[in-house]
Enzyme design. Structure first.
Site, PDB file in Angstrom:
ATOM      1  N   SER A 417       6.416   4.110  -2.931  1.00  0.00           N
ATOM      2  CA  SER A 417       5.781   2.795  -2.874  1.00  0.00           C
ATOM      3  C   SER A 417       4.963   2.628  -1.604  1.00  0.00           C
ATOM      4  CB  SER A 417       6.865   1.717  -2.937  1.00  0.00           C
ATOM      5  OG  SER A 417       6.297   0.458  -3.217  1.00  0.00           O
ATOM      6  N   GLN A 495      -4.120   2.179  -1.344  1.00  0.00           N
ATOM      7  CA  GLN A 495      -4.037   0.774  -1.725  1.00  0.00           C
ATOM      8  C   GLN A 495      -4.988  -0.013  -0.829  1.00  0.00           C
ATOM      9  OE1 GLN A 495      -0.751  -2.035  -0.547  1.00  0.00           O
ATOM     10  NE2 GLN A 495      -0.146  -1.747  -2.695  1.00  0.00           N
ATOM     11  N   TYR A 577      -1.650 -11.927  -0.036  1.00  0.00           N
ATOM     12  CA  TYR A 577      -2.855 -11.499   0.667  1.00  0.00           C
ATOM     13  C   TYR A 577      -4.081 -12.086  -0.044  1.00  0.00           C
ATOM     14  CZ  TYR A 577       0.501  -8.524   3.030  1.00  0.00           C
ATOM     15  OH  TYR A 577       1.588  -8.092   3.749  1.00  0.00           O
ATOM     16  N   GLY A 718      10.568   2.387  -2.277  1.00  0.00           N
ATOM     17  CA  GLY A 718      10.184   2.367  -0.875  1.00  0.00           C
ATOM     18  C   GLY A 718      11.304   2.786   0.043  1.00  0.00           C
ATOM     19  N   ARG A 719      12.275   1.898   0.254  1.00  0.00           N
ATOM     20  CA  ARG A 719      13.347   2.172   1.212  1.00  0.00           C
ATOM     21  C   ARG A 719      14.110   3.466   0.926  1.00  0.00           C
ATOM     22  NH1 ARG A 719      13.013  -3.366   0.752  1.00  0.00           N
ATOM     23  NH2 ARG A 719      12.857  -4.531   2.715  1.00  0.00           N
TER      24      ARG A 719
END
Length: 787
Positions: A417, A495, A577, A718-719
C-alpha cells in the site's frame, strides 16, 4: 447478597444457578412476566466452545443439555440448483423450551426462587432492596429503559424483515436456502434442534417483502400478544413447499420483524447490571445471542464471587466481556449486512457463493475452513484456479494467482500500500525511498506503490513529501523503478496527489496534521474550510484559473511518471486531499458548477482524471483511490461511492482502490478486521470494476479469504509490510507454497525456509483438535443437485 434477576431467559436463569452454586448463602429471586411454558422462538444454537464452558462450570446442566441436543457438523448451502456442503463446524441445538426447563429445574435444585407470570417491581425499588439487580429482560428491557441515559443505549434497526418459524421436518444439517423468487431473493436459515423439529427462519429485504405482498398481510395480523401472522405463514408454506418437502410450518408468536442491534455505552449503573440481550444483541445469522447471554452469566457470577465489592465486580465484568461482545457484534454486523445485500452475491457460481457466505462475518476464514474441511477448500481453490486466467493455472493459495490489470500482468494479488515516509528533500526521493520500495519489491509483492507523490511544491502535505514536478525528481524516481525491474518480479506504481486543505503540516512523527512551526506555505481547497477550526490554516478557495493550473500539474506529473519508468499510475482522490475535497459534501460547499449534488462534486476530479488518462500511455493501467465513506453524518456514503466508482471507470479508471475516511477529524470509523473490505466488495459487485481492498488486512488468511470470496481483485497491505518487508514471501513459506507468484530473489533463496528453532522437546501443536468430532463422516455429501 440479595440478588434480583429480571428475566428468566437462558442468561438470567443460568446466572442465577451459577451464582447460587458459588455461594449458597445468596438470596436470589428471578422475576419473569411470562408463564413458565411461554417462550418465543424454537431452537437455540450453542457452539462447542460454549458447551465446553458450560461443562466446566456446571456438569449437571451440561449433561442435561447433551442428552437432549441435536448435533451436526455440516452446513449445506442450497443455491441455484446445487448444494455445496462444508463440514467440521461442530454445533449443537436444543429447543428453547427444553433449555429453559433444564435451567429452571437446576435453579429449583439449588434453591433459587423463580417467580413466573409476574412483573418485577420497578427498577428503583429493586435497586434499593437488593445488593445487585441483574437486568436480563431482553432487547426491549424495561429495567434498562429506566436508566437509559446512564447506560447510553443505542438501537439500530436492520433493513431486512424476518420471521421465526418451526417445522416438523427434521433437517440433517444446518441449511441455507437462497431462493430467487419472482419477487426477489429470499433466504432460509434452517437447522434441527430435536428428534422431531427444526427451526425455519425466513429472511428477506424490505423491498422484496413488500413486493411479495407480506406487508399487506402483516397489516391484517391480529396485534394481540402471542398471535402469529397466519396469512403470511400460509403463503410461506406455498413459497417454500419444495424445501419443506411435506413438512408443516409451526408458529409460535411468529410475525415479521426487523432485527434491532442493541449497544450500551455502559453495562452497569449503581448496583444495576445488564446481561445478555439487554446489554447487547448480535444478529441471528451468526447464532450468538444465547451463547453471549450464557457467557455473560458465567462471567458475571464469577466476578461477583471473586471481587471484594459490588462496584469492583461489575466493573470487572464489563471489562472482561466488553471486548468479546464488541468483536462478536462486529462479526454479526458484517453477517447481517451480507444478507441485507444478498442480491449482489447470488450471481456467483455455487461453490464461490458458498465460500462467500461461510466467510461473510470474517470470523470463519480460508485457513479456518481448511482446518475444518480441507476437501471443501481444495474444491474452491480448484474452481478459482480454473478462472484465474486465460491459460490453465494449477491450484495454489488464491493470493498467488496472477492478475491482469489493463495491459499489466501482476504476479500475485498482493499490493504494498501507498505509505507516506516523509523522507524526501525538496520533493526529491532519497536513498531511503530506494531501500524502502526496493526492499518491498524484493519481498515478493506483485505491485509496490509509492507514497502520495505531490504534483507541486504547494501540493505537498509536509516538507518531507516526495514530488514529481522537477527534473531531479524524475531522475531519482527512475533509479527506484530501474532497481525494482532489474531485481524483482514486482511492478511499481506511482500515486499522484495534491494535499489540498491538509497541506503545510508537520511530518507524522512530529505531530500529524499539526501546522509547521515556521515556513508554512499557502494552501488551497474547494471551499475555505480549515481541516480543524482554529488549528489549521483556512485554505483559499480555488477559482477556475487555479483549478486549470493544478489539472495541468497532474498532467505534467503523469508524463514525468511515465518517463521515470512507473508501470501504473494511481490518482489520489481519498483521505481529504484536494480531489477528495471536491467529492465530499463535508469539504465542498461551492455554489458554482463544481459544488452541490454528487454529479457536480465529481466534475473537477473527472476533469483531472480525463486529462491524466489522455497523457498516460494506453497500455499502462490507471487506478483511482477513493474514500468510500466519510464516517460522519452528512458526508460521503457507500451509495455515493458506488456512483463515484462508476463515473471514474467510465472516464478511464482501470480499477478503484477503495479506502475510507480521513476526510474530517470528526469521523467515527467502525474499525475491525478487514473493516473496509465490504465497501470494496460492494463497488466490485455493483459496477463490475476491478477493486483493490485495503484496511486492517493483516494476514495471508485475510488476503486469501477476500480474494477467494470475490470481494476484491487485489489486497493492499501497509503496516504488515513495515513489520516484515518480505511479508509476501514469508506468507508463501507459511502456507508451504513454492511456485509461480512467490519467487525468491536468487541471493535470498537460502532464506526461503524457516530456520530450525533448535527445540526438540515438548508437544507440538495439535491442529486437528480445532476440527470437530465427526467432521470426516460427512464427506459423502460433497456437491450434489438440489431443489
Amino acid at each position: 447478597m440479595r440478588i434480583a434477576c429480571v428475566g428468566a431467559g437462558p442468561g438470567g436463569l443460568y446466572f442465577a444457578a451459577l451464582a447460587k452454586q458459588l455461594d449458597v448463602g445468596h438470596e436470589i429471586t428471578v422475576y419473569e412476566r411470562d408463564p413458565a411454558d411461554a417462550t418465543y422462538g424454537f431452537g437455540v444454537v450453542l457452539s462447542d466452545e460454549t458447551l465446553g464452558g458450560i461443562e466446566h462450570a456446571d456438569p449437571h446442566v451440561y449433561a442435561a443439555l447433551a442428552a437432549e441436543s441435536a448435533r451436526w457438523d455440516d452446513i449445506d448451502v442450497h443455491h441455484r440448483g446445487a448444494v455445496v456442503t462444508s463440514g467440521g463446524h461442530g454445533f449443537s441445538a436444543i429447543g428453547r423450551r427444553t433449555l429453559l426447563r433444564i435451567l429452571r429445574e437446576r435453579c429449583a435444585e439449588l434453591g433459587v426462587r423463580v417467580r413466573t407470570g409476574v412483573h418485577a417491581p420497578p427498577a428503583d425499588e429493586l435497586a434499593a432492596a437488593h445488593d445487585v439487580v441483574v437486568a436480563a429482560d431482553g432487547a426491549h428491557s424495561r429495567t434498562r429503559a429506566a436508566y437509559a441515559d446512564a447506560f447510553g443505549t443505542t438501537l439500530e434497526h436492520g433493513r431486512n424483515r424476518f420471521m421465526w418459524l418451526g417445522t416438523d421436518r427434521v433437517f440433517d444439517a444446518f441449511r441455507f436456502h437462497v431462493l430467487e423468487t419472482p419477487h426477489g431473493v429470499m433466504q432460509l436459515h434452517c437447522y434441527p434442534y430435536s428428534a422431531d423439529a427444526s427451526t425455519f427462519l425466513v429472511e428477506t429485504h424490505e423491498d422484496v417483502w413488500r413486493a411479495a405482498g407480506f406487508a399487506d398481510l402483516a397489516e391484517r395480523c391480529d396485534p394481540r400478544p402471542g398471535r402469529s401472522d397466519t396469512e403470511s405463514i400460509a403463503r410461506c408454506s406455498t413459497l417454500f413447499a419444495d424445501v419443506l418437502d411435506g413438512g408443516r410450518l409451526l408458529p409460535n408468536n411468529s410475525r415479521w420483524q426487523r432485527f434491532t442491534t442493541v449497544r450500551n455505552r455502559s453495562w452497569h449503573h449503581g448496583n444495576v447490571v445488564l446481561l445478555g440481550d439487554a446489554a447487547h444483541t448480535a444478529h441471528f445469522s451468526i447464532g450468538s445471542g444465547t451463547k453471549l447471554a450464557m457467557e455473560d452469566a458465567l462471567a458475571l457470577a464469577a466476578c461477583l464471587h471473586e471481587n471484594p465489592t459490588v462496584p469492583s465486580a461489575l466493573a470487572a465484568y464489563e471489562t472482561e466481556r466488553g471486548p468479546v461482545v464488541a468483536s462478536t457484534q462486529r462479526a454479526a454486523q458484517a453477517s447481517m449486512e451480507w444478507f441485507e445485500g444478498i442480491g449482489r452475491h447470488v450471481g456467483q457460481e455455487p461453490v464461490q457463493f458458498a465460500f462467500d457466505l461461510l466467510t461473510r462475518s470474517r470470523r470463519v476464514t480460508y485457513d479456518n475452513l481448511r482446518l475444518r474441511d480441507p476437501e471443501f477448500v481444495a474444491e474452491v481453490d480448484a474452481w478459482f484456479a480454473d478462472r484465474a486466467g486465460a491459460a490453465p493455472v494449477a491450484p495454489r493459495p488464491p493470493m498467488f494467482h496472477p492478475f491482469r490489470l489493463g495491459g499489466l500482468e501482476l504476479a500475485n494479488r498482493v499490493v504494498v500500500s501507498a505509505m507516506d515516509v516523509y523522507s524526501a528533500v525538496d520533493g526529491t526521493p532519497q536513498d531511503f525511498h530506494l531501500v524502502h520500495l526496493g526492499g518491498k519489491a524484493l519481498g515478493g509483492a506483485g505491485l509496490v506503490m509509492t507514497e502520495m507523490v505531490c504534483v507541486s511544491a504547494e501540493g505537498r502535505i509536509t516538507p518531507g513529501c516526495a514530488g514529481l514536478y522537477r527534473t531531479e525528481h524524475e531522475t531519482a524516481w527512475r533509479r527506484v523503478t530501474d532497481f525494482v525491474h532489474a531485481h524483482s518480479g514486482a511492478r511499481v506504481g506511482v500515486q499522484l496527489g495534491h494535499s489540498g486543505r491538509k497541506g503545510s503540516t508537520r511530518r507524522m512523527w512530529e505531530g500529524m496534521d499539526e501546522p509547521l512551526p515556521e515556513g508554512n506555505w499557502p494552501i488551497v481547497a474547494p471551499s475555505p474550510i480549515p481541516y480543524r477550526e482554529g488549528v489549521n490554516q483556512v485554505p483559499r478557495e480555488l477559482d477556475a484559473a487555479a483549478m486549470a493550473s493544478i489539472r495541468d500539474d497532474f498532467v505534467a506529473a503523469a508524463l514525468a511518471a511515465d518517463r521515470a519508468g512507473f508501470d501504473l499510475l494511481e490518482l489520489h482522490c481519498a483521505h481529504g486531499y484536494l480531489l477528495s475535497g471536491f467529492l465530499s459534501p463535508v469539504t465542498n460547499r461551492r455554489t458554482d458548477a463544481y459544488g452541490g449534488d454528487l454529479a457536480a462534486r465529481l466534475r473537477y476530479p473527472l476533469e483531472v482524471l480525463t486529462a491524466v488518462r489522455a497523457a498516460w500511455p494506453d497500455h499502462k493501467p490507471l487506478t483511482v483511490r477513493i474514500s468510500a465513506t466519510d464516517w460522519v453524518e452528512g458526508g460521503t456514503t457507500a451509495d455515493d461511492a458506488v456512483e463515484v466508482a462508476r463515473a471514474l471507470a467510465a472516464a478511464g479508471a482501470d480499477a478503484i482502490d477503495v479506502s475510507t475516511g480521513q476526510v474530517t477529524p470528526d469521523e467515527r470509523p467502525a474499525r475491525g478486521r478487514s473493516y473496509q473490505v465490504p465497501f470494496a466488495e460492494r463497488i466490485r459487485r455493483e459496477t463490475g470494476v476491478p477493486v483493490i481492498a485495503v484496511g486492517a488486512i493483516s494476514s495471508h488468511d485475510d488476503v486469501n479469504s477476500t480474494i477467494l470470496a470475490g470481494r476484491a481483485d487485489l489486497c493492499a497491505l501497509g503496516r504488515p509490510h513495515l513489520y516484515d518487508p518480505h511479508w509476501t514471501l514469508h506468507a508463501a513459506a507459511d502456507q508451504g507454497y513454492e511456485g509461480p507468484g512467490a519467487t525468491w530473489p536468487p541471493p535470498f533463496r537460502a532464506g526461503s525456509r524457516k530456520p530450525p528453532t533448535g527445540r526438540t522437546d515438548g508437544p507440538r501443536p495439535r491442529l486437528d483438535l480445532l476440527r470437530s468430532p465427526g467432521a470426516d463422516a460427512t464427506r459423502h455429501r460433497r456437491w450434489r443437485p438440489g431443489r
